[in-house]
Design an enzyme around this catalytic site. Structure first.
Site, PDB file in Angstrom:
ATOM      1  N   CYS A 153     -32.455 -87.528  87.691  1.00 48.66           N
ATOM      2  CA  CYS A 153     -32.389 -86.208  88.331  1.00 48.66           C
ATOM      3  C   CYS A 153     -31.316 -86.153  89.403  1.00 48.66           C
ATOM      4  O   CYS A 153     -30.824 -85.074  89.731  1.00 48.66           O
ATOM      5  CB  CYS A 153     -33.759 -85.831  88.896  1.00 48.66           C
ATOM      6  SG  CYS A 153     -34.294 -86.825  90.303  1.00 48.66           S
TER       7      CYS A 153
ATOM      8  N   ASN B 208     -35.328 -84.946  98.558  1.00 51.59           N
ATOM      9  CA  ASN B 208     -36.622 -85.043  97.876  1.00 51.59           C
ATOM     10  C   ASN B 208     -37.488 -83.809  98.109  1.00 51.59           C
ATOM     11  O   ASN B 208     -38.373 -83.498  97.306  1.00 51.59           O
ATOM     12  CB  ASN B 208     -37.421 -86.255  98.374  1.00 51.59           C
ATOM     13  CG  ASN B 208     -36.751 -87.588  98.158  1.00 51.59           C
ATOM     14  OD1 ASN B 208     -36.955 -88.523  98.934  1.00 51.59           O
ATOM     15  ND2 ASN B 208     -35.940 -87.723  97.115  1.00 51.59           N
ATOM     16  N   LEU B 209     -37.274 -83.121  99.222  1.00 50.92           N
ATOM     17  CA  LEU B 209     -38.238 -82.137  99.698  1.00 50.92           C
ATOM     18  C   LEU B 209     -38.304 -80.884  98.834  1.00 50.92           C
ATOM     19  O   LEU B 209     -39.257 -80.106  98.937  1.00 50.92           O
ATOM     20  CB  LEU B 209     -37.925 -81.755 101.145  1.00 50.92           C
ATOM     21  CG  LEU B 209     -37.861 -82.929 102.125  1.00 50.92           C
ATOM     22  CD1 LEU B 209     -37.609 -82.430 103.541  1.00 50.92           C
ATOM     23  CD2 LEU B 209     -39.112 -83.786 102.064  1.00 50.92           C
ATOM     24  N   GLN B 210     -37.329 -80.679  97.959  1.00 50.22           N
ATOM     25  CA  GLN B 210     -37.319 -79.534  97.056  1.00 50.22           C
ATOM     26  C   GLN B 210     -38.435 -79.632  96.020  1.00 50.22           C
ATOM     27  O   GLN B 210     -38.837 -78.640  95.425  1.00 50.22           O
ATOM     28  CB  GLN B 210     -35.933 -79.461  96.400  1.00 50.22           C
ATOM     29  CG  GLN B 210     -35.804 -78.695  95.118  1.00 50.22           C
ATOM     30  CD  GLN B 210     -35.623 -79.627  93.918  1.00 50.22           C
ATOM     31  OE1 GLN B 210     -35.926 -80.819  93.999  1.00 50.22           O
ATOM     32  NE2 GLN B 210     -35.142 -79.072  92.826  1.00 50.22           N
ATOM     33  N   ARG B 211     -39.010 -80.812  95.833  1.00 52.05           N
ATOM     34  CA  ARG B 211     -40.032 -80.993  94.796  1.00 52.05           C
ATOM     35  C   ARG B 211     -41.158 -81.950  95.194  1.00 52.05           C
ATOM     36  O   ARG B 211     -42.241 -81.898  94.611  1.00 52.05           O
ATOM     37  CB  ARG B 211     -39.378 -81.508  93.495  1.00 52.05           C
ATOM     38  CG  ARG B 211     -38.740 -82.873  93.654  1.00 52.05           C
ATOM     39  CD  ARG B 211     -37.733 -83.203  92.566  1.00 52.05           C
ATOM     40  NE  ARG B 211     -37.108 -84.514  92.785  1.00 52.05           N
ATOM     41  CZ  ARG B 211     -36.130 -84.737  93.654  1.00 52.05           C
ATOM     42  NH1 ARG B 211     -35.663 -83.750  94.394  1.00 52.05           N
ATOM     43  NH2 ARG B 211     -35.622 -85.945  93.802  1.00 52.05           N
TER      44      ARG B 211
ATOM     45  N   GLY C  77     -41.542 -87.017  92.782  1.00 53.84           N
ATOM     46  CA  GLY C  77     -41.777 -85.713  92.196  1.00 53.84           C
ATOM     47  C   GLY C  77     -43.097 -85.603  91.458  1.00 53.84           C
ATOM     48  O   GLY C  77     -43.883 -84.684  91.708  1.00 53.84           O
TER      49      GLY C  77
ATOM     50  N   ASP D  67     -39.830 -93.435  87.247  1.00 49.92           N
ATOM     51  CA  ASP D  67     -38.637 -92.682  86.862  1.00 49.92           C
ATOM     52  C   ASP D  67     -37.654 -93.518  86.057  1.00 49.92           C
ATOM     53  O   ASP D  67     -36.480 -93.159  85.943  1.00 49.92           O
ATOM     54  CB  ASP D  67     -37.944 -92.116  88.100  1.00 49.92           C
ATOM     55  CG  ASP D  67     -37.479 -93.206  89.064  1.00 49.92           C
ATOM     56  OD1 ASP D  67     -37.706 -94.397  88.783  1.00 49.92           O
ATOM     57  OD2 ASP D  67     -36.888 -92.863  90.111  1.00 49.92           O
TER      58      ASP D  67
END
Length: 270
Positions: A188, A71-74, A42, A131
């Site tokens: 997350c 993962n692709l949302q961000r 991210g 993270d």
């Protein structure tokens, strides 16, 4: 410094070159610089995107994970066709499409005690997009020993924070002497994260990295920047170097070998 920018580069970086604070000398400096990005997720995605676009000549990317559809949302440098591929390889392909000037060094591994100094010591700046707290403390300690500045960032749901750690300033342990107890700060995958949030924080980290490489402006040294996307507010809190810090205080560590990074990421080595 030889200003050997070719006609394509003069065109590509023209909006930098016309800036008094950058100019052709600054752009050449960026092209000759290197940055190590820890994580291609991210936060790492916008960092990689903007450092490559800015012309930071060598980008090292450290990540041992593969691209997942969630993962692709961000994580905007990866696409649906990259699902299942190592993130470092997907990131390298993205950079190659964006800017052929950039040399990408992929490190498909997890940064830890046994490789941190070797990885970090070869770069001009580190951008910490980790993270987890263990990695953040290892990065802080190794970078301080190697004399490499770190642009740090972290995100949680709708909130983020950033600071910059320079070799002669306060370190991450001055700000956070101990990590939270394991399990007290959910990730997350458990709580979710606003998709655009890492874009904001990652751009701040990339900005700090470029400033450090150009040696211009005032970095977030000794200042922790808080961002709240829900209220759309920024707040900066100062912090100071701790003279008793086990890393940057008097008599601080000279090696991370033997350091205990369990629990609160404490230092128990003699």
């Amino acid at each position: 410094m030889s200003l050997s920018l070719d006609s394509t580069q003069l065109d590509r970086y023209s909006r930098h070159i016309i800036m008094e604070e950058v100019g052709p000398e600054g752009q050449k400096r960026l092209l000759e610089s290197s940055a190590l990005v820890l994580g291609a997720g991210g936060l790492g995605a916008p960092v990689i995107q903007y450092l490559a676009a800015a012309g930071v000549g060598t980008l090292g990317i450290v990540d041992d994970d593969v691209v997942e559809r969630s993962n692709l949302q961000r994580q905007v440098i990866h696409g649906d066709s990259d699902v299942g591929e190592p993130k470092v390889e997907s990131a390298a392909r993205f950079v190659d499409r964006l800017n052929p000037d950039i040399e990408v060094e992929t490190h498909e591994t997890r940064l830890d005690v046994d490789n941190a100094r070797e990885l970090i010591g070869g770069y001009d700046v580190v951008v910490d997009c980790a993270d987890n707290f263990r990695t953040r403390y290892v990065v802080n300690d190794a970078a301080r020993i190697e004399g490499v500045p770190v642009a740090h960032g972290a995100i949680y749901k709708f909130e983020g924070q950033a600071t910059t750690l320079v070799p002669d300033g306060p370190c991450y342990r001055c700000l956070f002497p101990e990590a939270p107890e394991p399990g007290t700060v959910p990730d997350c995958a458990t709580t979710g994260v606003l998709g655009v949030l890492p874009g904001t924080l990652g751009c701040i980290q990339a900005t700090e990295a470029v400033k450090l490489l150009l040696d211009t402006g005032e970095p977030l040294e000794g200042r922790l920047l808080f961002y709240d996307a829900m209220d759309m507010t920024f707040e900066t809190v100062p912090y100071q170097r701790n003279p008793e810090c086990p890393v940057c205080g008097e008599g601080g560590i000279e090696t991370i070998d033997g350091i205990d990074y369990t629990g609160g990421c404490r230092i128990d080595a003699d």
